[in-house]
Enzyme design. Structure first.
Site, PDB file in Angstrom:
ATOM      1  CD  GLU A   1      17.390 -23.722  14.233  1.00  0.00           C
ATOM      2  OE1 GLU A   1      18.266 -24.512  14.639  1.00  0.00           O
ATOM      3  OE2 GLU A   1      16.302 -23.567  14.802  1.00  0.00           O
TER       4      GLU A   1
ATOM      5  CG  HIS B   1      18.205 -24.969  18.298  1.00  0.00           C
ATOM      6  ND1 HIS B   1      17.776 -25.580  17.164  1.00  0.00           N
ATOM      7  CD2 HIS B   1      17.802 -25.805  19.306  1.00  0.00           C
ATOM      8  CE1 HIS B   1      17.157 -26.706  17.449  1.00  0.00           C
ATOM      9  NE2 HIS B   1      17.153 -26.863  18.756  1.00  0.00           N
TER      10      HIS B   1
HETATM   11  P1  NAD Z   1       7.171 -35.083  23.238  1.00  0.00           P
HETATM   12  O1  NAD Z   1       7.174 -36.106  22.189  1.00  0.00           O
HETATM   13  O2  NAD Z   1       7.256 -35.513  24.664  1.00  0.00           O
HETATM   14  O3  NAD Z   1       5.876 -34.166  23.086  1.00  0.00           O
HETATM   15  C1  NAD Z   1       5.365 -33.738  21.872  1.00  0.00           C
HETATM   16  C2  NAD Z   1       3.867 -33.602  22.018  1.00  0.00           C
HETATM   17  O4  NAD Z   1       3.362 -33.023  20.829  1.00  0.00           O
HETATM   18  C3  NAD Z   1       3.157 -34.934  22.210  1.00  0.00           C
HETATM   19  O5  NAD Z   1       2.348 -34.928  23.361  1.00  0.00           O
HETATM   20  C4  NAD Z   1       2.317 -35.059  20.958  1.00  0.00           C
HETATM   21  O6  NAD Z   1       1.087 -35.713  21.210  1.00  0.00           O
HETATM   22  C5  NAD Z   1       2.105 -33.617  20.577  1.00  0.00           C
HETATM   23  N1  NAD Z   1       1.689 -33.431  19.200  1.00  0.00           N
HETATM   24  C6  NAD Z   1       1.956 -34.217  18.133  1.00  0.00           C
HETATM   25  N2  NAD Z   1       1.322 -33.749  17.036  1.00  0.00           N
HETATM   26  C7  NAD Z   1       0.642 -32.653  17.446  1.00  0.00           C
HETATM   27  C8  NAD Z   1      -0.220 -31.732  16.775  1.00  0.00           C
HETATM   28  N3  NAD Z   1      -0.517 -31.862  15.476  1.00  0.00           N
HETATM   29  N4  NAD Z   1      -0.735 -30.718  17.487  1.00  0.00           N
HETATM   30  C9  NAD Z   1      -0.457 -30.587  18.805  1.00  0.00           C
HETATM   31  N5  NAD Z   1       0.318 -31.436  19.496  1.00  0.00           N
HETATM   32  C10 NAD Z   1       0.878 -32.449  18.822  1.00  0.00           C
HETATM   33  O7  NAD Z   1       8.367 -34.100  22.878  1.00  0.00           O
HETATM   34  P2  NAD Z   1       9.124 -33.099  23.840  1.00  0.00           P
HETATM   35  O8  NAD Z   1      10.297 -33.781  24.419  1.00  0.00           O
HETATM   36  O9  NAD Z   1       8.156 -32.438  24.738  1.00  0.00           O
HETATM   37  O10 NAD Z   1       9.671 -32.055  22.753  1.00  0.00           O
HETATM   38  C11 NAD Z   1       8.805 -31.128  22.142  1.00  0.00           C
HETATM   39  C12 NAD Z   1       9.494 -30.337  21.053  1.00  0.00           C
HETATM   40  O11 NAD Z   1      10.564 -29.585  21.585  1.00  0.00           O
HETATM   41  C13 NAD Z   1      10.104 -31.175  19.936  1.00  0.00           C
HETATM   42  O12 NAD Z   1       9.866 -30.521  18.712  1.00  0.00           O
HETATM   43  C14 NAD Z   1      11.583 -31.147  20.231  1.00  0.00           C
HETATM   44  O13 NAD Z   1      12.356 -31.351  19.096  1.00  0.00           O
HETATM   45  C15 NAD Z   1      11.722 -29.737  20.756  1.00  0.00           C
HETATM   46  N6  NAD Z   1      12.900 -29.509  21.593  1.00  0.00           N
HETATM   47  C16 NAD Z   1      13.600 -28.361  21.373  1.00  0.00           C
HETATM   48  C17 NAD Z   1      14.674 -28.075  22.166  1.00  0.00           C
HETATM   49  C18 NAD Z   1      15.472 -26.849  21.923  1.00  0.00           C
HETATM   50  O14 NAD Z   1      16.666 -26.869  22.090  1.00  0.00           O
HETATM   51  N7  NAD Z   1      14.854 -25.756  21.572  1.00  0.00           N
HETATM   52  C19 NAD Z   1      15.039 -28.949  23.194  1.00  0.00           C
HETATM   53  C20 NAD Z   1      14.305 -30.109  23.405  1.00  0.00           C
HETATM   54  C21 NAD Z   1      13.215 -30.366  22.588  1.00  0.00           C
HETATM   55  C1  MLT Z   2      16.295 -31.461  20.676  1.00  0.00           C
HETATM   56  O1  MLT Z   2      15.458 -31.772  19.813  1.00  0.00           O
HETATM   57  O2  MLT Z   2      16.650 -32.251  21.564  1.00  0.00           O
HETATM   58  C2  MLT Z   2      16.819 -30.086  20.673  1.00  0.00           C
HETATM   59  O3  MLT Z   2      16.674 -29.467  19.476  1.00  0.00           O
HETATM   60  C3  MLT Z   2      18.087 -29.909  21.356  1.00  0.00           C
HETATM   61  C4  MLT Z   2      19.340 -29.934  20.560  1.00  0.00           C
HETATM   62  O4  MLT Z   2      19.866 -31.004  20.295  1.00  0.00           O
HETATM   63  O5  MLT Z   2      19.840 -28.876  20.245  1.00  0.00           O
END
Ligand code: NAD
Ligand code: MLT
Length: 524
Positions: free
Chosen positions: A258, A276
C-alpha cells in the site's frame, strides 16, 4: 516529556495529550527523518502509514512507548521494540464496528456490482443487463478469524439470513453458539463458502492463508472480501483465479503493498476496492485517537496500560493487589546483584500463599528487572526483562505453592551462578510493608530501603560494638539493626540500615575486623 504523532489522528486524542505533554504532529516523515528526530521523544503515536522499523527503534533512546491508533501492529517492529524495552500499545476496540460495517458494505457492493453500475451510469449508460447480481440470503459465509471484527460481521450476516461458518484455530465451538456460527477447519471453509471474508491478523502463519493451493480447492464462483490485511491473500493467485473464472469477484480494502495504486487486480472488472478505509469513520477515528492518547499517557506516567501488545496486560484491580509485590520482587533482584556475583545460570522464582492466584509472571519480570539493571548497561524494564534474560541463556523456573508456612505470602528468588547458590525471600505485611525475611539459611526482618550494610560474622561478644565504633568514627548514623544467627557463637549475619552512603574504605575497614567474614554495601 515529548510525544511525536507521525500519522494523522483525530484532534480529540491530540488535545488530551496536550493537556499533559508537549506534542508535535509531524506526518509524512521518511524513515531517515524519523531516525534523525526520534531520540528527542518519549512517545511515538502512529496509525498505519508510518513504518516503525528496527533502524528507527535502535535510535529511539528516550522512547518509552509506541502507540498504534488502531488494531494492526504489523507496521511496527514489535520484536525490536521489546528488546529495547519499549512498550507497544494499540487501540483495538474503537474501530471494530467501522471495520465490520465496511465489510458488510463491501460484500453487498460486490454481490450487487454497485461500484461498477455507478461508474457505468455516471458515464451515461442505462445498462440493466450488465449488472445482474446475486443474493446473499441462504448463501454460506466463511469467516477466517473470529475475533472482534469477525464476530460483528457474523452477527450482521445472520441478520441477512446467511449460513455462517468460521475457521479460527484459537476459538472453540464451546464459546460460540453453533446455531449462529459453526466452527470448521480451513479446508471445510474453503470448499463450502459462497463468500469468504478474512479477519485474522497478518503474522508469519497467516501470510497467504489463501494461497495458490487454497485457491485450487475453493468452491467455484466464490466471492472474497478482505478488509483485514493484504498479505492474507496471495494476490497473484487471486488474479489468476479470477481470470480463470474460479473466483467470481473480490472486494478488497487492503493490499500486499500500500498505497496500491498500480495493483493489477484493480484492472479487473470483477474486483471492487477501497483504499484501506475499514476504520475510516468519524466515530472510529475519534474512538481510537482518544483510546491511544489515554494509554500513552498512562504509560508515560508509569501506570498500567489497557492494551499492551508486548507486555502482559493487567487489570487495574489486579494491579492494586499486586503492586507492592512487584516492588518487592524488584528489590529481591536488586539485593541479589549487589550481594553476589558470577555468571548467572539459573533463576528460580518461588511463590507461596495468596499471591499464587495473581499474575506472577509480572513478579518474575520485576525480579529480573531488579537483578539485571544492576549488572547491565542497557536499561531493563518489565517489557524486555524476560527476553534479555533468555538472550543471556539464563534458565528461568517459576514454582507456586498455595499452602503457606510462616508467611501468608512469600516470594523467593534463588539464583544459581558459576560461583554461588543464593536464596533471598521477602513478604509484604499488611497492605504495603515490604520485608526481606530470609537470606540463604538466615531468617531476618529487613526493610528493603535506603543503605544497608550486610555483614557475615562469627556470633561472639563485641562484634556489634566493633562495627558501631568504626561507623561512629566515620560519622555514619545507624538507623536500624537486625541480627540473624544459626546458633549461639556460630555463623551469623548483621544487617545495618544507615543514613549515609558508606564508602569502600569504610567497608574494607569493617571487613578487616577480626571475626568478620564478609561485608556488602547494598543500596535500594
Ligand atoms: P482480533 O485480534 O480481535 O481477531 C483476530 C482473530 O484472528 C482472533 O480471534 C485470532 O484467534 C484469529 N486468528 C489468529 N491466527 C489465525 C489463523 N491462523 N487463522 C484464523 N484465525 C486466526 O482482531 P480484530 O480487531 O478483529 O481485527 C482483525 C483484522 O482486521 C486485523 O488484521 C486488523 O489489523 C484488521 N483491521 C483492518 C481495518 C481496516 O481498516 N481495514 C480496521 C480494523 C482492523
Ligand atoms: C487497523 O489495524 O486498526 C486498521 O488498519 C485501521 C487503520 O489504522 O487504518
Amino acid at each position: 516529556m515529548r510525544i511525536l504523532v507521525s500519522d494523522p489522528i483525530a484532534s480529540e486524542g491530540v488535545d488530551i495529550l496536550k493537556e499533559e505533554f508537549q506534542v508535535d504532529v509531524k506526518t509524512g516523515l521518511t524513515e531517515d527523518e524519523l531516525v534523525y528526530i526520534i531520540e528527542d521523544y518519549d512517545a511515538l503515536i502512529v496509525r498505519s502509514s508510518t513504518k516503525v522499523t528496527k533502524r528507527i527503534i535502535e535510535n529511539a533512546n528516550r522512547l518509552k512507548v509506541i502507540g498504534r491508533a488502531g488494531v494492526g501492529v504489523d507496521n511496527i517492529d514489535v520484536e525490536a521494540a521489546t528488546f529495547k524495552g519499549i512498550l507497544v500499545v494499540n487501540a483495538p476496540e474503537g474501530n471494530t464496528i467501522a471495520a465490520a460495517e465496511h465489510t458488510m458494505a463491501m460484500m453487498l457492493s460486490l454481490s450487487r456490482k454497485i461500484p461498477q453500475a455507478t461508474m457505468s451510469l455516471k458515464r451515461g449508460h442505462w445498462d440493466k443487463k450488465a449488472f445482474m447480481g446475486v443474493e446473499v440470503k441462504g448463501k454460506t459465509l466463511g469467516i477466517i478469524g473470529l475475533g472482534r471484527i469477525g464476530r460483528e460481521v457474523g452477527k450482521r450476516a445472520r441478520a441477512f439470513h446467511m449460513n455462517v461458518i468460521s475457521y479460527d484455530p484459537y476459538i472453540s465451538q464451546e464459546n460460540i453458539h453453533k446455531d449462529e456460527i459453526k466452527m470448521v477447519d480451513l479446508d471445510t471453509l474453503l470448499r463450502n463458502s459462497d463468500f469468504i471474508t478474512l479477519h485474522a491478523p497478518l503474522t508469519s502463519s497467516t501470510n497467504h492463508i489463501i494461497g495458490e493451493k487454497e485457491f485450487k480447492i475453493l468452491k467455484k464462483g466464490v466471492r472474497i472480501i478482505n478488509c483485514a490485511r493484504g498479505g492474507l491473500i496471495d494476490e497473484n493467485a487471486l488474479y489468476n483465479s479470477i481470470i480463470e473464472g474460479r473466483v467470481a469477484g473480490a472486494s478488497l480494502d487492503v493490499f500486499e503493498k500500500e498505497p496500491a495504486t498500480n495493483n493489477k487486480l484493480l484492472k479487473l472488472d470483477q474486483v471492487i476496492a477501497t483504499p484501506h478505509l475499514g476504520a475510516s469513520t468519524e466515530e472510529a477515528q475519534i474512538n481510537v485517537s482518544i483510546d491511544i492518547a489515554n494509554d500513552v499517557i498512562r504509560a508515560l506516567n508509569n501506570k498500567t496500560v489497557r492494551n499492551a501488545v508486548n507486555m502482559m496486560s493487567i487489570k487495574p484491580e489486579e494491579w492494586a493487589k499486586i503492586h507492592h509485590y512487584v516492588l518487592l520482587a524488584e528489590k529481591l533482584g536488586k539485593f541479589y546483584s549487589q550481594f553476589r556475583d558470577g555468571r548467572v545460570r539459573r533463576i528460580e522464582m518461588g511463590y507461596s500463599g495468596g499471591i499464587t492466584e495473581l499474575n506472577t509472571s509480572i513478579l518474575t519480570a520485576s525480579a529480573l528487572k531488579g537483578l539485571l539493571n544492576v549488572i547491565l548497561q542497557e536499561p531493563v524494564n518489565l517489557v524486555n526483562a524476560l527476553v534479555v534474560t533468555k538472550e543471556r541463556k539464563i534458565e528461568i523456573v517459576e514454582t507456586k505453592k498455595r499452602d503457606v508456612e510462616d508467611y501468608s505470602n512469600l516470594i523467593t528468588l534463588k539464583v544459581i551462578s558459576d560461583n554461588y547458590e543464593c536464596l533471598v525471600g521477602g513478604t509484604v505485611f499488611g497492605k504495603n510493608d515490604q520485608r526481606i525475611v530470609m537470606i540463604n539459611k538466615y531468617k531476618i526482618d529487613l526493610i528493603p530501603e535506603g543503605n544497608i550494610i550486610l555483614i557475615s560474622h562469627r556470633d561472639k561478644p563485641g562484634m556489634i560494638g566493633s562495627v558501631g565504633t568504626i561507623l561512629g568514627r566515620n560519622d555514619i548514623n545507624i538507623a536500624t539493626m537486625q541480627v540473624g544467627r544459626m546458633s549461639p557463637r556460630g555463623e551469623a549475619i548483621m544487617a545495618l540500615t544507615v543514613d549515609e552512603y558508606v564508602n569502600p574504605q569504610i567497608i574494607k575497614e569493617i571487613a578487616d575486623t577480626e571475626g568478620i567474614e564478609e561485608v556488602k554495601f547494598i543500596v535500594f
